[in-house]
Each structure stands twice: as C-alpha cells, then as structure tokens.
Design a protein around this motif. Structure first.
Motif, PDB file in Angstrom:
ATOM      1  N   LEU A   1       2.684  39.173  31.728  1.00  0.00           N
ATOM      2  CA  LEU A   1       3.011  39.222  30.307  1.00  0.00           C
ATOM      3  C   LEU A   1       2.012  40.044  29.502  1.00  0.00           C
ATOM      4  N   GLY A   2       0.803  40.269  30.037  1.00  0.00           N
ATOM      5  CA  GLY A   2      -0.241  40.844  29.218  1.00  0.00           C
ATOM      6  C   GLY A   2      -0.793  39.768  28.294  1.00  0.00           C
ATOM      7  N   ARG A   3      -1.289  40.142  27.130  1.00  0.00           N
ATOM      8  CA  ARG A   3      -1.803  39.161  26.171  1.00  0.00           C
ATOM      9  C   ARG A   3      -0.723  38.854  25.145  1.00  0.00           C
ATOM     10  N   ALA A   4      -0.272  37.613  25.144  1.00  0.00           N
ATOM     11  CA  ALA A   4       0.755  37.195  24.189  1.00  0.00           C
ATOM     12  C   ALA A   4       0.123  37.037  22.812  1.00  0.00           C
ATOM     13  N   ARG A   5       0.673  37.735  21.816  1.00  0.00           N
ATOM     14  CA  ARG A   5       0.071  37.751  20.478  1.00  0.00           C
ATOM     15  C   ARG A   5       0.802  36.861  19.485  1.00  0.00           C
ATOM     16  N   ALA A   6       2.117  36.823  19.550  1.00  0.00           N
ATOM     17  CA  ALA A   6       2.878  36.056  18.555  1.00  0.00           C
ATOM     18  C   ALA A   6       4.260  35.745  19.114  1.00  0.00           C
ATOM     19  N   VAL A   7       4.779  34.595  18.756  1.00  0.00           N
ATOM     20  CA  VAL A   7       6.157  34.245  19.100  1.00  0.00           C
ATOM     21  C   VAL A   7       6.971  34.266  17.817  1.00  0.00           C
ATOM     22  N   GLU A   8       8.103  34.987  17.836  1.00  0.00           N
ATOM     23  CA  GLU A   8       8.860  35.223  16.610  1.00  0.00           C
ATOM     24  C   GLU A   8       9.907  34.149  16.327  1.00  0.00           C
ATOM     25  N   ALA A   9      10.500  33.619  17.360  1.00  0.00           N
ATOM     26  CA  ALA A   9      11.558  32.625  17.154  1.00  0.00           C
ATOM     27  C   ALA A   9      11.744  31.846  18.440  1.00  0.00           C
ATOM     28  N   ARG A  10      12.188  30.591  18.279  1.00  0.00           N
ATOM     29  CA  ARG A  10      12.472  29.764  19.453  1.00  0.00           C
ATOM     30  C   ARG A  10      13.708  28.915  19.182  1.00  0.00           C
ATOM     31  N   ALA A  11      14.512  28.753  20.211  1.00  0.00           N
ATOM     32  CA  ALA A  11      15.678  27.874  20.120  1.00  0.00           C
ATOM     33  C   ALA A  11      15.898  27.258  21.491  1.00  0.00           C
ATOM     34  N   VAL A  12      16.555  26.114  21.542  1.00  0.00           N
ATOM     35  CA  VAL A  12      16.815  25.405  22.790  1.00  0.00           C
ATOM     36  C   VAL A  12      18.318  25.371  23.037  1.00  0.00           C
ATOM     37  N   HIS A  13      18.720  25.698  24.273  1.00  0.00           N
ATOM     38  CA  HIS A  13      20.133  25.678  24.644  1.00  0.00           C
ATOM     39  C   HIS A  13      20.306  24.820  25.902  1.00  0.00           C
ATOM     40  N   PRO A  14      21.169  23.802  25.872  1.00  0.00           N
ATOM     41  CA  PRO A  14      21.447  23.035  27.089  1.00  0.00           C
ATOM     42  C   PRO A  14      22.090  23.935  28.144  1.00  0.00           C
ATOM     43  N   LEU A  15      21.828  23.643  29.402  1.00  0.00           N
ATOM     44  CA  LEU A  15      22.342  24.461  30.498  1.00  0.00           C
ATOM     45  C   LEU A  15      23.292  23.652  31.366  1.00  0.00           C
ATOM     46  N   ALA A  16      24.426  24.256  31.670  1.00  0.00           N
ATOM     47  CA  ALA A  16      25.413  23.599  32.518  1.00  0.00           C
ATOM     48  C   ALA A  16      26.249  24.654  33.220  1.00  0.00           C
ATOM     49  N   LEU A  17      26.787  24.290  34.355  1.00  0.00           N
ATOM     50  CA  LEU A  17      27.765  25.114  35.048  1.00  0.00           C
ATOM     51  C   LEU A  17      29.142  24.542  34.738  1.00  0.00           C
ATOM     52  N   ARG A  18      29.999  25.366  34.142  1.00  0.00           N
ATOM     53  CA  ARG A  18      31.364  24.936  33.827  1.00  0.00           C
ATOM     54  C   ARG A  18      32.325  25.937  34.441  1.00  0.00           C
TER      55      ARG A  18
END
Length: 360
Positions: free
Chosen positions: A224-241
């Motif tokens: 990754l190198g040096r991580a400087r900033a995170v701009e946005a985060r969201a969570v998504h459930p995972l499923a196989l349908r």
C-alpha cells in the motif's frame, strides 16, 4: 394514436439493464426501460467497480465507453498475508492493453443513462412493471426474491484511501485470514474492498481514520505504501444469491437478478454485462422475444460461463480464509505455480476477462 406494443420491457435501469437496452438500439424491437432507482442511490456511499477488458469491449460496442474516464489495471499482484506465495498477472499475459479498469458506479450509471437518452430509447420511472405489459420482461433490477441465498460470514468495508506514493496501474488482491482485501487504482488513489467478519467490519467502518489506516496497513503490508487519508467508508453485507433458472414464462433474468456474487476478483458486474450482451444477441432478430425456445437458447448459452464464474468466486471467497498452516501452504503452492507457469497465467487471466469464450 395508441402507442405500439412493448416488445421488451427492461426492469431496472442500472448498468446491466441499460447496457442490454443499448445493445438492442438498432433492432426492430420496441424496448422500454423501467427505472426504479432513485437519483440519491447514485450519489450515496462509494461503490468502486472493476471492469474487465471484455466489459470495455461491450461498452465500446454500445457507444458508452468514450464518456468514461476509468483508471486502467495493467498488473494484478495476488498474495496471502502470513504465508508464502505470490502471483503476478500482466496485461501481456492475456494479450490485452489492460486487464481491467476501475471507476465509480455513479460515473458508469450516469454515462449509460445519458447514452440511453441520446439514442431515444424510452425510459419510464415510478411505474409498476405490471402496468406495462410486454412480450418479454427482462429483469435487471437486483437480486431476485426467489434466488437461493447463502450468507457469507463476512461483510465488505468499501471506500477510498490516499497513499504515498500515489496508486499507479497495479491492483492488489490480498488474501487475509479474515477475508480478501482488494486494492484497486482509482485516479491516483486506491479504492478498497475488504471482506471481514461482520462485527469487525462495522468496528473498522466506525473507527477513527488513524485507527482504520493502521489496520489497513497491517493487512496490506508494504504493497500500500504509506496510507495518508481515508476518504469514505461503507459496509455492505455479502451473500451468494443464485436463481435456479435465468428464464421463466416470457421472462429473462440478467446480472444480479440472476446471480449476486462475492466481490472477490470483481466478477459480478462483468458477468452481468456478458449476460446482457448475449441476451441481446439472442433477441436481436427474434420474431417473438418471449418465445420459450428463444429464451431457452439464451439460458443454454449462459450456463457454462455463469456456473464456472460462480464456483470460482465462491472458492476464492471461502478457500483463502483461516490460519490453518496446511491450507496456507497449499495456497502458497497454488500461487507459486500460477506465477511460474506462463500458460497457466494466460489461461487464468483470459478466463477471468472473457469467460469461456474468446470474445464476449
């Protein structure tokens, strides 16, 4: 004068539904797209997409590609945390200028909607599909209610991170004991899709930027190198349908309406675009687009690609989890073999790009 009857009603105005309608723009069929998505859904949480080179070909053929400005993926590095083995896939392995491209969902959706409007394909909004009788209904609106569902023991944390140095044209697929971590180059940054236990995913999505970046750096290692900033985060459930059949009585199912996959290897949208392209090919000159023989031809053409892609994705999602030393050694040997055998790299790269056929 009453309107002409609808030959094909496309339920769902996302990328797969729009691409299907655009692939039929020169046919004699009357195609209507029923858009259910609200405009807010296209501007909400980040949704990075990884398009294969085959998907680029499809988007070029329907006239949507020139409006896009995606970031190319020329190299993919595959590794596992806490174990040996690494595979390097290059665009040259598959004989293509890029293995894939990364962009935001809203950019692709906007470009396809604009292309629909420019070609004069009719779009309806806010109407129940039952109020629009058609000779064939194509479902592209999302997971089907009667699909079989298997919930993964993971949720995905999705977002964008700034690093030093900036992202170039290399993507990383990093398998960790908790789940896969994809780092995708996006306009000099990295879009990330990180599969984790649900409680861990929620905790990291809500953690301070510093705590999140520290955890991300540990999982990614030096890649990754040096991580400087995170701009946005969201969570998504995972499923196989997976729907048992992709056709019904005067109905066809494409994209997430036919199958919803784990995001590992980024195959879901690409499989859906191949669904759209092949269904359009089958219906292009059909006298009756809802004829069960015609729809059965489409289902037969898609069977191998869909089954193989679903199984490979599911295997990757499940098979690289955990800390068992024997399993880790087996994964390391598999990655080493892939890296050292050019025919294997070429086969794997082309299979993930094109499916079982030479061209989409």
């Amino acid at each position: 004068m009453p309107a002409a009857p609808i030959d094909i009603l496309v339920v769902g105005g996302g990328p797969v539904g729009c691409s299907f309608a655009l692939a039929l723009r020169e046919s004699a069929q009357r195609v209507v797209v029923l858009e259910r998505e609200t405009s807010g859904a296209r501007t909400a949480a980040p949704r990075p997409l990884a398009l294969s080179y085959a998907s680029r070909l499809i988007l070029e053929r329907i006239g949507a590609w020139p409006a896009l400005a995606p970031s190319p993926i020329e190299t993919i590095l595959v590794s596992q945390a806490g174990g040996f083995g690494r595979a390097r896939l290059e665009a040259a392995d598959a004989g293509v200028p890029a293995l894939g491209y990364v962009l935001e969902y809203r950019e692709l959706a906007s470009a396809l909607t604009a292309r629909l409007e420019s070609t004069g394909i009719e779009v309806r909004r806010g109407i129940d599909a039952r109020a629009l009788p058609a000779r064939c209904v194509v479902h592209a609106e999302g997971a089907s209610e009667d699909a079989r569902e298997t919930r993964y023991a993971q949720d995905a944390v999705v977002g964008v991170v700034e690093t030093e140095p900036r992202a170039g044209t290399t993507a990383h697929e990093r398998f960790t004991p908790e789940g896969p971590l994809a780092l995708l180059p996006l306009a000099g940054r990295y879009a990330f899709v990180w599969g984790l236990r649900p409680e861990r995913a929620r905790a990291l999505a809500e953690a301070s930027p510093g705590a999140f970046l520290e955890a991300l750096a540990r999982a990614a290692g030096a890649r990754l190198g040096r991580a400087r900033a995170v701009e946005a985060r969201a969570v998504h459930p995972l499923a196989l349908r997976v729907r048992a059949s992709r056709v019904g009585a005067r109905e066809a199912y494409i994209g997430n309406a036919a199958q919803t996959l784990h995001p590992v290897a980024g195959q879901g949208l690409n499989l859906g675009l191949r669904d759209a392209w092949e269904l359009a090919e089958v219906l292009q000159a059909a006298d009756d687009p809802g004829d069960p023989v015609v729809l059965g031809r489409f289902a037969a053409r898609r069977r191998l690609d869909a089954l193989a892609t679903i199984r490979v994705t599911d295997l990757l999602a499940r098979g690289f989890l955990g800390r068992n030393p024997a399993a880790s050694a087996a994964r390391g040997l598999a990655l080493t073999a892939l890296d050292t055998l050019p025919p294997a790299r070429r086969f794997f790269a082309r299979r993930m790009i094109y499916g079982p056929s030479a061209l989409p």
